[in-house]
Design a protein around this motif. Sequence first.
Motif, short mmCIF file in Angstrom:
data_model
loop_
_atom_site.label_atom_id
_atom_site.label_comp_id
_atom_site.label_asym_id
_atom_site.label_seq_id
_atom_site.Cartn_x
_atom_site.Cartn_y
_atom_site.Cartn_z
N TYR A 250 0.83 -1.20 0.00
CA TYR A 250 0.00 0.00 0.00
C TYR A 250 0.87 1.26 0.00
N VAL A 251 1.94 1.22 0.79
CA VAL A 251 2.82 2.39 0.86
C VAL A 251 3.50 2.60 -0.49
N HIS A 252 3.99 1.50 -1.09
CA HIS A 252 4.64 1.58 -2.40
C HIS A 252 3.66 2.13 -3.43
N ASN A 253 2.41 1.67 -3.33
CA ASN A 253 1.39 2.10 -4.29
C ASN A 253 1.18 3.62 -4.22
N ILE A 254 1.01 4.15 -2.99
CA ILE A 254 0.70 5.59 -2.90
C ILE A 254 1.92 6.44 -3.23
N LEU A 255 3.12 5.90 -2.98
CA LEU A 255 4.32 6.69 -3.28
C LEU A 255 4.65 6.72 -4.76
N TYR A 256 4.46 5.57 -5.44
CA TYR A 256 4.99 5.49 -6.81
C TYR A 256 3.94 5.26 -7.88
N GLU A 257 2.76 4.75 -7.49
CA GLU A 257 1.82 4.35 -8.54
C GLU A 257 0.56 5.21 -8.58
N VAL A 258 0.39 6.06 -7.57
CA VAL A 258 -0.77 6.95 -7.60
C VAL A 258 -0.30 8.33 -8.10
N PRO A 259 -0.82 8.78 -9.23
CA PRO A 259 -0.39 10.08 -9.74
C PRO A 259 -1.22 11.20 -9.11
N LEU A 260 -0.76 12.43 -9.24
CA LEU A 260 -1.61 13.57 -8.88
C LEU A 260 -2.72 13.64 -9.93
N PHE A 269 -7.99 5.93 -6.05
CA PHE A 269 -6.93 4.95 -5.78
C PHE A 269 -7.37 4.12 -4.58
N HIS A 270 -6.61 3.11 -4.23
CA HIS A 270 -7.08 2.17 -3.22
C HIS A 270 -6.26 2.21 -1.96
N GLY A 271 -6.98 2.30 -0.83
CA GLY A 271 -6.33 2.17 0.46
C GLY A 271 -6.28 0.68 0.80
N VAL A 272 -6.19 0.40 2.10
CA VAL A 272 -6.11 -1.00 2.51
C VAL A 272 -7.48 -1.67 2.35
N TYR A 273 -8.55 -0.94 2.69
CA TYR A 273 -9.88 -1.55 2.69
C TYR A 273 -10.83 -0.93 1.68
N GLU A 274 -10.74 0.37 1.50
CA GLU A 274 -11.74 1.03 0.65
C GLU A 274 -11.03 1.89 -0.38
N PRO A 275 -11.71 2.13 -1.49
CA PRO A 275 -11.13 3.07 -2.46
C PRO A 275 -11.24 4.50 -1.92
N ILE A 276 -10.35 5.34 -2.39
CA ILE A 276 -10.32 6.74 -1.95
C ILE A 276 -10.38 7.61 -3.21
N VAL A 277 -11.24 8.63 -3.15
CA VAL A 277 -11.40 9.48 -4.33
C VAL A 277 -10.96 10.90 -4.00
N CYS A 278 -10.22 11.52 -4.93
CA CYS A 278 -9.92 12.94 -4.74
C CYS A 278 -10.03 13.63 -6.09
N GLN A 279 -10.17 14.94 -6.06
CA GLN A 279 -10.29 15.66 -7.34
C GLN A 279 -9.55 16.98 -7.24
N ARG A 280 -9.19 17.46 -8.42
CA ARG A 280 -8.40 18.70 -8.46
C ARG A 280 -9.13 19.71 -9.35
N PRO A 281 -9.25 20.96 -8.89
CA PRO A 281 -9.99 21.94 -9.69
C PRO A 281 -9.33 22.20 -11.04
N GLY A 282 -10.15 22.60 -12.01
CA GLY A 282 -9.62 22.91 -13.33
C GLY A 282 -8.89 24.25 -13.33
N LEU A 283 -8.29 24.58 -14.48
CA LEU A 283 -7.46 25.78 -14.55
C LEU A 283 -8.25 27.07 -14.33
N GLY A 284 -9.54 27.05 -14.69
CA GLY A 284 -10.32 28.28 -14.52
C GLY A 284 -11.01 28.38 -13.18
N GLU A 285 -10.82 27.35 -12.33
CA GLU A 285 -11.54 27.34 -11.05
C GLU A 285 -10.65 27.85 -9.93
#
Length: 1324
Positions: A250-260, A269-285
């Motif tokens: 899991y640590v290897h995954n978040i360090l090297y395989e999960v992109p911004l 992306f996936h934690g140990v038990y549940e998926p985790i979702v995040c989002q980033r605002p667009g350029l005009g936001e």
Amino acid sequence: MSGSSAASGAAPCRFAHYFVICGIDTETGLEPDELAALYQWLEADRQGRDPDTAATGENFEQSPLKRTFKSKVLARYPENVEWNPFDQDAVNMLCMPKGLSFRTQVDQRDPQFHSFIITKEDGSRTYGFVHTFYEEVTSPQICSAMQTLYQMHNAEHASANPTSSSSSSSSSMDSLASSLDEVDSPTSSSSSSTCRAAGGYDSSRDTLYVSKALCLITPMPFMHACRRFLSQLHRAVTAATAPPLPLESYVHNILYEVPLPAPGRSLKFHGVYEPIVCQRPGLGELPLADFPLAEAFSLLGVENLVQVFTCTLLEMQILLYSQDYQRLMTVAEGITTLLFPFQWQHVYVPILPASLLHFLDAPVPYLMGLQSKEGTDRSKLELPQEANLCFVDIDNHYIELPEDFPHFPNKTEFIQELNEVLLSFGMSAKTGAPPQTRSSPSSTPSTPGRERKTAALLQLEDDGRNGNLAGEELAVLELLQGNATLERLQALTKRTGVTVARVDALRAGVKAQGTDGQGGRTPAEEEELRNAKLNVQLREVFASRFTTMFADYEAFVIQSAPDLESWLTNREQMHNFDKASFLSDQPEPYLPFLSHFIETQMFATFIDNKIMSQWEEKEPLLRVFDTRIDKARLYNVRAPSLRSSSYQRCSILKESAHTIEQRLNKIDHTAIHPHLLDMKIGQGKYEQGFFPKLQADVLNTGPTNNKWSHRTMTTQRRKDRHRQQTEHLNLDNDLKEKYMQEARGLGKNLRQPKLSDLSPAVIAQTNWKFVEGLLKECRMKTKRMLVEKMGREAVELGHGEANITGLEENTLIASLCDLLERIWSHGLQVKQGKSALWSHLVHYQAREEKLEQQQAESPVPHVPERRKSDCSIALPAPRVSLIQDMRHIKNMSEIKTDVGRARAWIRLSLEKKVLSQHLKQLLSRQALTKKLYKRYAFLRCEEEKEQFLFHLLSLNAVDYFCFTSVFTTIMIPYRVVIIPIKKLSNAMTTSNPWVCVSGELGDSGIMQIPKNVLEMTFDSAFRSHTHISAVFKCQNLGKLTTVQLGHDNAGLLAKWLVDCVMVRNEITGHTYKFPCGRWLGKGVDDGSLERVLIGELVLPSGEEDSGRGCRTPPLQRSPSQVRRISITSLSGRGPKPTSAQIQEAIGEAVNVIIKHFHKPEKERGNLTVLLCGENSLVAALEQFFHHGFKSARLFQKTVFVWDFVEKAVAYMESADQMGDLRETAEPLGMTCQSLCRYVNAINSTPRNIGKDGKFQLLVCLGARDRLLPQWLPLLVECPVILRMYEDTALLRDRATVNSLIAVLETLHDFSITLEASLVKGIDL
């Protein structure tokens, strides 16, 4: 804001840069926190004790479980990242700001979550997210060490008498430290304290636990995602069954395989038990901000938050205070994200580690967070400087604001709109803080959102087995399905003791259950979405305020440099923004706030970025802001409503929330699942409750076949090539940053204290930077004040355009007061009250008064005086005394606080032009300065202090009325001296004189001058001078404008020839001269018993030679004696003005009045001077009426212009009675009546004004009521004119009279109001 995205490698693409574990190092054992020791060393050094003995002794009074022990970074993966070098000391200090803490089984041991921020020297930021939990201590050495410490502690307690550990100390920093230490930690329950009292920790009976921290360091603040990942990781350690994969995966995954996530995209992306979702605002936001604003609002309340936000915009010192690190971070980040499009430019330390308390001494604006202990009383917290401090007690929802700071524009409507947004999300508008519930073992400290969940849901969430949540089953299933490594996974599951049958059961269970929550989201995700939508809507309301306030800012940006290099090199000398024009365009209610705000560093940087955007890529925040302004322009043209202060609500709330929901509904990118790594069998073994030692070999390098890492490398190569090409074209970036930082005032390294190396040498270096910064700021401020003021004076003298408003001047003076407070609180050791400067003054006064008493016994030698003029003999200059000025301020009952007194004293000294002199005198008492200040304080750096006083001395070149114009309601003693002309008259008079002094703020009323105040003074030639002098007290009159002088004509020697009247404000020392040069008495001159005199400010005698070249120009003067006499009685003598000169004088007088009305209201000065002074309208019209006037003395009696007016009116009245005027046109008849009415009203006034005074009054009333141009033809038509004027007189030339009428009609556009002293007693 997004970390250093320009750095090499895959920087912009990796979600997390480091995974760090902090805790106790079992090899080195228990070490006291050396930073705490360093702090003690500094304090001992400051108090003059031997620092070494202070630092060596351990703190035995405090229970060992309460002491701070040194934590260490136990592991970090990877070792280093080239674009973000690992700062071990800073990370360790911020992961565990209080060091290690120990607990036993009776204590609360809930995990805690907090975040922190590290600001780099270039202003870029890195975020850290920390999950702290308690792990059982297994090392026997540490247990026995703790046992030994307890035995020593108990022995110490038994032998010593039980006094309190913190002695009350005069030092503010000291008491600050002790107040933070002396209170027990927030979590001990009563049962534990009794058990402790009995025996504290006993290794045979108690289990010892120690804190350990898991930390992710990321380039962007994805707080929710990191929080969920870390809590799942911790849950995997405490769960009864081992996690599906070793933790390394899991640590290897978040360090090297999960992109911004890419801008405008969402990522799963996936934690140990549940998926985790995040989002980033667009350029005009709006840029990313993941900290829950709802929590900040509910902790402080809407109004408080808006007030703190205003303090932040005005760059005051802001200190947040809370027990909970995460709250400090939430409020600090919340407020700084709301600043969009501006950015905080100063020291920013949301969590200030205990060892850095000396940073509160920083004499610069800062935003810092200080951890409080439970039960610490705010009153015990003595801070080094409070004059400009905004203190925010988050836990008690209470704030202390600096004195008199302006409100945010449209504050009420703004708060109303914010309340409506909160209500629409079900938060009550008046929220205080949420109740402080104990957070459950696996969750984090409660946020307002969490408490609204149902109890059943909480039980589900906190279920220790974690095997029964639909969302998690889904996650595990997703993990196992559709994965290329399913076979390997099945082999693994056999090894870890989970049968494949369980997977099949999972599949069936999930199918049967269907999806739960809306759109397949778990309640936790729902909560997160709701928070994200609320966040963005609240931010939009703030952003839209700035979009409306600064919609036209571009029009006022001054683009003066041809290229970037020349702009950067001349940055300091350049005016980048036309402040005066900008302010004159704003609605009146906005001005107090805006005039302060456009002086701030954040606004200056914003404008700098705007100017630089013509040569390089736009700064991201500026780009978004400019796009919004353009869009707003498309929808509504703002020009007509430019100065309207009506509130415009934010119109894009719905769409901004919708964008966020859309991104979450449709996930744009799913990261690679965690998978088995190439580890040796038997590695990653699982032991419940203990975080394992991870395998460094697999975690220190990332995969090489990853498609996005490959993509980054190629773009990086392309970038490198591009950079080499442009390097010789572009200015070196470091140089640019250096210029920008210099232009912003303070050196680079002051953005953030350096957390790593804290040797006394580094602290001294930091303080030296502060001293340099303060001196530079002083130079810039005094220069700005001079340039602005000189600019304005140049205008009054006829050069160029005015560019300073009274408001702007007030702002500059307020910021000078703030700078002086900061200088006086730097390195402060002893302080009384909230103002460091006033405290120093009070200490000084006490010493001086002691010395005065001692000197009173010894005689004073006589000093011969040099010869002086009449005026200075009559009115000797007041003694300049610092203490006398302090007494004046202390007597002002209107000022209630020390900060207010200090500011009033600065303003008074500035107005009297003695600020530099006073401060030099104050600092000349070296012994006192040494007693009050530490060695490194600014006031003890001799060379800098001299330069500082020199900069302040330069302010004497200009005139300020910053005391008189601000304290308008205070009582002020005025001294009035009436000086007669001795050669031509009785120097004495038997009549009873009276005066009435008027100023811009009002008049004194008629003051009878008692007869017994005749004063005789002798000059060096022993000639006697007689004058009348009296002192009276009245409410501040402001700048003095006129004096009415009169007498009752009683007694034998009633006629009186007065040279002038002098009036002095006894507090500010301003002296005004009111020239008269005429008689008062019946049957002499024009028979006047009272005159209205126009005043001018007199130069202090010492200044006449030195300051003449650069002074404020004098006000217009009273008509001089020579002119008056030449016009009336002595018309035969002296050259008469030609008709051309007279016409020019009238044009000029009218012109000056029109200019007066075109100035902003607050700067117009005195209209009476323009109507009645020298070269005024009355004077010019008098000359016009005197041209060709037959004033020859018939039977020795002088004829006045007023005689002509009276005769003309008498003729009209008789003609009216005979009916001659009935045939004339109706309006003319009306005009005729009005002239007669006005002249009769003036004649029947109870006042004894002479004939010239009456003519003056007629002109003023005619100008006020717009009747002058109508009266002129009547006087010209009147047959009396033939008898009293020569044929060549201007009044008899029709063309000239018509042009005069046209000139006077231009005054009709303005409403002229006359001073009460002029129109007293006139009944129309």
